[in-house]
Design a protein around this motif. Structure first.
Motif: not given
Length: 287
Positions: A157-169
């Motif tokens: 399970e991913w936290h809701p901001d998983h993709l956003e944080k990784l791609v922005n990083f």
């Protein structure tokens, strides 16, 4: 004392072994040299896209319909970053996985159920532990169309901001591989955290890893069992060794649960050659 004939044979065997080891390391060196060169070329061909890149999410699955849909997929659909596609490849699922996946009615989710038993099903149980889902993940990679590739298990399970944080990083720092911390369930009510900034097997959970498409030509190795490493661990070590630009996000963004079911990993089947694999596959299809 050994006869001269036996001594000659022993010496020939030793020479053959030396040549075999030399040949193995020579091919290994040449392959790595080729991969490094291709990564460098791909950096010119595939620049890091800075605006709303498409993220491809790979999920291998095997008869975990409820957990896949109600935990993993619903967690993905809740993401704050919504420009993604989900590629699910099933290892010959026999439950209602397809029905439940299609009930979500989301065009971004594609489901494929392999009708052939992958080769790893017919490896002995000790080797099979290192490669579950290998064929499904490899097939899924061929179907991915995104600028970035992420992978998760069908029960994570991913936290809701998983993709956003990784791609922005990744975009802010020009990284080719990014990963974060993962909360891991060891047993009921017992948890720890995986991820400490060292990108190697045992210190990274693949549910947290995302990499750029310029690295998509690199594939998992089914022979990873020879190194006593699972395919994702061997892949991580190879990425590091090849000089990929790797960034660590020092935050927990995903949850890795204990295995819920893995029936085929417990089955005792071992094949000696391709013909035996085909025979066992035929028996399975006729059951």
């Amino acid at each position: 004392m050994l006869s001269k004939k036996i001594k000659r044979r022993v010496n020939l065997i030793r020479e053959d072994s030396k040549r075999g080891i030399y040949r193995f390391f020579s091919l290994y060196y040449l392959k790595n040299r080729f991969d490094r060169q291709r990564i460098q070329e791909n950096r010119d061909i595939y620049p890091i896209k800075k605006e709303n890149p498409l993220i491809s999410i790979r999920i291998p699955t095997y008869n975990r319909a409820d957990i896949l849909v109600n935990r993993t997929l619903k967690g993905i659909l809740r993401q704050t970053y919504q420009n993604f596609e989900v590629v699910i490849v099933a290892d010959h699922c026999s439950d209602n996985t397809e029905e439940l996946v299609r009930s979500l009615d989301d065009p971004r989710i594609r489901y494929y159920n392999s009708q052939a038993y992958p080769k790893e099903h017919f490896m002995d149980s000790e080797k099979r532990w290192f490669v579950p889902g290998y064929t499904a993940l490899t097939q899924a990679l061929d179907l991915c169309m995104g600028d970035w590739i992420a992978t998760t298990d069908d029960d994570d399970e991913w936290h809701p901001d998983h993709l956003e944080k990784l791609v922005n990083f990744a975009m802010e720092n020009n990284y080719e591989v990014v990963y974060s911390k993962v909360k891991r369930e060891l047993e009921e009510d017992v948890w720890d955290t995986v991820g400490d900034g060292i990108f190697e097997w045992g210190r990274v959970s693949h549910a947290s890893v995302m990499y750029n498409k310029r690295l998509a030509f690199l594939r998992y190795s089914r022979d990873c069992w020879k190194y006593q490493m699972p395919y994702d661990g061997e892949f991580f070590d190879r990425l590091r060794m090849l000089g990929a630009r790797i960034g660590f996000l020092d935050e927990v963004t995903a949850i890795h649960y204990r295995e819920q079911n893995a029936e085929y990993l417990k089955e005792e089947k071992e094949t000696k050659d391709e013909e035996e694999v085909k025979r066992l596959q035929s028996l399975k299809e006729n059951e």
